[in-house]
Design a protein around this motif. Structure first.
Motif, PDB file in Angstrom:
ATOM      1  N   THR A 255      33.090  42.081  34.950  1.00 26.44           N
ATOM      2  CA  THR A 255      34.398  41.374  34.200  1.00 26.44           C
ATOM      3  C   THR A 255      34.617  40.427  32.957  1.00 26.44           C
ATOM      4  N   VAL A 256      33.580  39.828  33.318  1.00 18.94           N
ATOM      5  CA  VAL A 256      33.997  38.594  32.032  1.00 18.94           C
ATOM      6  C   VAL A 256      34.119  38.643  30.897  1.00 18.94           C
ATOM      7  N   VAL A 257      33.046  39.746  30.486  1.00 17.40           N
ATOM      8  CA  VAL A 257      34.169  40.080  28.900  1.00 17.40           C
ATOM      9  C   VAL A 257      34.826  41.372  29.116  1.00 17.40           C
ATOM     10  N   GLU A 258      35.018  41.774  29.866  1.00 17.28           N
ATOM     11  CA  GLU A 258      36.653  42.636  29.949  1.00 17.28           C
ATOM     12  C   GLU A 258      37.868  41.258  29.582  1.00 17.28           C
ATOM     13  N   VAL A 259      37.944  40.420  29.912  1.00 17.61           N
ATOM     14  CA  VAL A 259      38.796  39.556  29.991  1.00 17.61           C
ATOM     15  C   VAL A 259      38.903  38.269  28.801  1.00 17.61           C
ATOM     16  N   ALA A 260      37.208  39.000  28.190  1.00 19.72           N
ATOM     17  CA  ALA A 260      37.521  37.986  27.189  1.00 19.72           C
ATOM     18  C   ALA A 260      37.447  38.726  25.590  1.00 19.72           C
ATOM     19  N   PHE A 261      37.306  39.883  26.074  1.00 17.97           N
ATOM     20  CA  PHE A 261      37.917  40.646  24.819  1.00 17.97           C
ATOM     21  C   PHE A 261      39.044  41.986  25.109  1.00 17.97           C
ATOM     22  N   SER A 262      39.967  40.966  26.143  1.00 19.09           N
ATOM     23  CA  SER A 262      41.169  41.897  26.596  1.00 19.09           C
ATOM     24  C   SER A 262      41.324  43.310  27.291  1.00 19.09           C
ATOM     25  N   LEU A 263      40.275  43.687  27.223  1.00 16.14           N
ATOM     26  CA  LEU A 263      39.867  44.840  27.906  1.00 16.14           C
ATOM     27  C   LEU A 263      40.545  45.557  29.399  1.00 16.14           C
ATOM     28  N   PRO A 264      41.452  46.861  28.983  1.00 18.21           N
ATOM     29  CA  PRO A 264      41.782  46.724  30.808  1.00 18.21           C
ATOM     30  C   PRO A 264      41.096  47.783  31.653  1.00 18.21           C
ATOM     31  N   GLY A 265      39.933  46.808  31.543  1.00 14.39           N
ATOM     32  CA  GLY A 265      39.211  47.727  32.672  1.00 14.39           C
ATOM     33  C   GLY A 265      39.242  47.162  33.523  1.00 14.39           C
ATOM     34  N   ILE A 266      38.886  47.702  35.382  1.00 16.15           N
ATOM     35  CA  ILE A 266      38.878  47.289  36.435  1.00 16.15           C
ATOM     36  C   ILE A 266      38.551  45.881  36.484  1.00 16.15           C
ATOM     37  N   GLY A 267      37.375  45.534  36.384  1.00 17.59           N
ATOM     38  CA  GLY A 267      37.121  43.961  35.647  1.00 17.59           C
ATOM     39  C   GLY A 267      38.144  43.174  35.262  1.00 17.59           C
ATOM     40  N   GLN A 268      38.900  43.252  34.382  1.00 16.32           N
ATOM     41  CA  GLN A 268      40.304  42.293  34.583  1.00 16.32           C
ATOM     42  C   GLN A 268      41.092  43.299  34.816  1.00 16.32           C
ATOM     43  N   GLY A 269      41.755  44.169  35.474  1.00 18.65           N
ATOM     44  CA  GLY A 269      42.344  44.551  36.612  1.00 18.65           C
ATOM     45  C   GLY A 269      42.023  43.394  38.205  1.00 18.65           C
ATOM     46  N   LEU A 270      40.727  42.957  38.751  1.00 22.78           N
ATOM     47  CA  LEU A 270      40.551  42.522  39.414  1.00 22.78           C
ATOM     48  C   LEU A 270      40.929  41.161  39.257  1.00 22.78           C
ATOM     49  N   VAL A 271      40.639  40.663  38.005  1.00 25.13           N
ATOM     50  CA  VAL A 271      41.469  39.151  37.586  1.00 25.13           C
ATOM     51  C   VAL A 271      42.661  39.243  37.809  1.00 25.13           C
ATOM     52  N   THR A 272      43.072  39.828  37.659  1.00 26.08           N
ATOM     53  CA  THR A 272      45.127  39.395  37.350  1.00 26.08           C
ATOM     54  C   THR A 272      45.066  40.557  38.878  1.00 26.08           C
ATOM     55  N   ALA A 273      44.537  41.367  39.520  1.00 27.91           N
ATOM     56  CA  ALA A 273      46.009  41.221  40.613  1.00 27.91           C
ATOM     57  C   ALA A 273      44.751  40.206  41.294  1.00 27.91           C
ATOM     58  N   ALA A 274      44.074  39.640  41.338  1.00 27.64           N
ATOM     59  CA  ALA A 274      44.147  38.509  42.073  1.00 27.64           C
ATOM     60  C   ALA A 274      44.459  37.340  41.969  1.00 27.64           C
ATOM     61  N   SER A 275      44.647  36.841  40.869  1.00 28.85           N
ATOM     62  CA  SER A 275      46.113  35.437  40.430  1.00 28.85           C
ATOM     63  C   SER A 275      47.501  36.600  40.502  1.00 28.85           C
ATOM     64  N   ALA A 276      47.339  37.564  41.075  1.00 28.32           N
ATOM     65  CA  ALA A 276      48.906  38.274  41.347  1.00 28.32           C
ATOM     66  C   ALA A 276      48.846  37.878  42.508  1.00 28.32           C
ATOM     67  N   ARG A 277      47.899  37.929  43.181  1.00 29.71           N
ATOM     68  CA  ARG A 277      47.654  38.445  44.911  1.00 29.71           C
ATOM     69  C   ARG A 277      47.871  39.849  45.686  1.00 29.71           C
ATOM     70  N   ASP A 278      47.856  40.624  44.900  1.00 30.87           N
ATOM     71  CA  ASP A 278      47.660  42.506  45.229  1.00 30.87           C
ATOM     72  C   ASP A 278      46.727  42.443  45.795  1.00 30.87           C
ATOM     73  N   PHE A 279      47.012  42.265  47.038  1.00 33.11           N
ATOM     74  CA  PHE A 279      45.929  42.819  47.489  1.00 33.11           C
ATOM     75  C   PHE A 279      45.369  43.712  48.396  1.00 33.11           C
ATOM     76  N   PRO A 280      46.082  45.108  48.219  1.00 34.07           N
ATOM     77  CA  PRO A 280      45.522  46.607  47.913  1.00 34.07           C
ATOM     78  C   PRO A 280      44.696  46.583  47.331  1.00 34.07           C
ATOM     79  N   LEU A 281      45.438  45.822  45.422  1.00 35.59           N
ATOM     80  CA  LEU A 281      44.455  46.763  44.367  1.00 35.59           C
ATOM     81  C   LEU A 281      42.980  45.592  44.424  1.00 35.59           C
ATOM     82  N   VAL A 282      43.288  44.565  45.078  1.00 34.66           N
ATOM     83  CA  VAL A 282      42.078  43.866  45.140  1.00 34.66           C
ATOM     84  C   VAL A 282      41.059  44.401  46.234  1.00 34.66           C
ATOM     85  N   GLN A 283      41.755  44.941  46.852  1.00 29.23           N
ATOM     86  CA  GLN A 283      39.822  45.352  48.046  1.00 29.23           C
ATOM     87  C   GLN A 283      40.050  46.699  47.681  1.00 29.23           C
ATOM     88  N   GLY A 284      41.046  47.611  46.595  1.00 24.72           N
ATOM     89  CA  GLY A 284      40.792  48.785  45.776  1.00 24.72           C
ATOM     90  C   GLY A 284      39.582  48.486  45.116  1.00 24.72           C
TER      91      GLY A 284
END
Length: 315
Positions: A255-284
């Protein structure tokens, strides 16, 4: 052979309550959110009618148990819902991002094992000598250095000066993909390797004092032949368990590494979904992360039982 299949079958049965428990926690994420989740999704300027419609869409108008049963049924049918922000299928979005995260986590574990085993053997053979002291210092540094800082250092002093490795994105070709994930793999491996070295070193030192090793020494076995034939094969059991634990840390470390290197993995996706309050994505994302950790421990149990029959007997 029968005991081995029985052991595996019992371990598989334990997955059922674990998965149901994970789904229970995942469903409960909405109720744990401070304030009104529907209001958070709708925004502060939304009307009461819009908030009410979103609350119905999120299922918050139904009892918790009903929502939980519906979510369990949907997940077992492969339906994780639809993203509030993008309108895309959550399962498809996670499936697109999962290979990136897995390539980093599994690559990091493989690299960590390749480096950790020789270092642990060297440290155990040269106990309290200079090589052992160097290995132990490196382990302390590896544990103490934050992954984000390591990523920044690799970007600053390796990626940018050499221009061999991209600092953002995943690339479209196989070569570009490998170069994109290599530095993230090294970053995660540095963090997960020290516990492997320390665990294997401690086990090697313990096995070195066993009666059968002492007997092998009296028969003329020494050096790497003694280590390979009598010491290492009896010391890898605990390493399997530690590796499974570190694989779990590697998954969350991505999660941390994907954010640092801007990689579109599920770690980066989780951070983005949490900041956007996208609850279905966060749950998934939460469910997928938890399931991967559970599967890793299941595989570790099976491998440990295959290496050491005593594990099956004790279980």
């Amino acid at each position: 052979m029968t005991s081995r299949f029985s052991f595996i079958f019992k371990r598989l049965l334990t997955l059922i309550p674990l998965v149901l428990g994970i789904l229970l926690i995942t469903t409960f994420l909405l109720d744990l959110t401070p304030g009104d989740p529907a209001r958070l999704v709708a925004g502060p300027r939304a009307s009461a009618q819009d908030v009410a419609q979103i609350r119905v869409k999120m299922g918050l108008d139904r009892p918790f148990f009903v929502r939980y049963v519906d979510y369990v049924i949907n997940v077992f049918q492969g339906n994780f819902g639809t993203s509030f922000k993008t309108g895309q299928d959550v399962g498809q979005q996670i499936a697109n991002q999962l290979p990136i995260t897995l390539s980093i986590a599994l690559g990091a574990i493989a690299l960590a094992l390749i480096v950790a085993v020789p270092l642990a053997i060297l440290s155990a053979r040269k106990v309290d000598k200079l090589p052992d002291q160097i290995v132990r210092v490196l382990c302390v540094l590896g544990i103490g250095l934050p992954s984000f800082w390591i990523a920044v250092m690799l970007i600053t002093y390796v990626a940018l000066p050499t221009k061999w490795f991209p600092v953002a994105g995943i690339g479209t070709t196989f070569d570009a993909h490998v170069r994109s994930v290599l530095l993230p793999i090294i970053t995660v491996a540095i963090g997960v390797m020290p516990p492997m070295v320390r665990s294997l070193r401690a086990t090697l030192l313990e096995v070195n004092g066993a009666d059968y090793v002492i007997a092998a020494k009296t028969l003329g076995f020494s050096g790497m032949k003694l280590t390979r034939s009598f010491v290492l094969r009896n010391a890898v059991g605990p390493l399997v368990t530690v590796t499974a634990a570190q694989a779990g840390f590697a998954l969350f470390g991505t999660t941390v590494v994907e954010v640092a290197f801007s990689l579109p993995g599920i770690g980066q996706g989780l951070v983005t979904a949490a900041s956007a309050r996208d609850f279905p994505l966060v749950q998934g994302y939460t469910f997928v992360f938890a399931i991967m950790v559970v599967v890793l421990y299941l595989i570790a149990d099976i491998v440990a039982a295959a290496i050491d029959p005593r594990v099956r007997i004790q279980s």
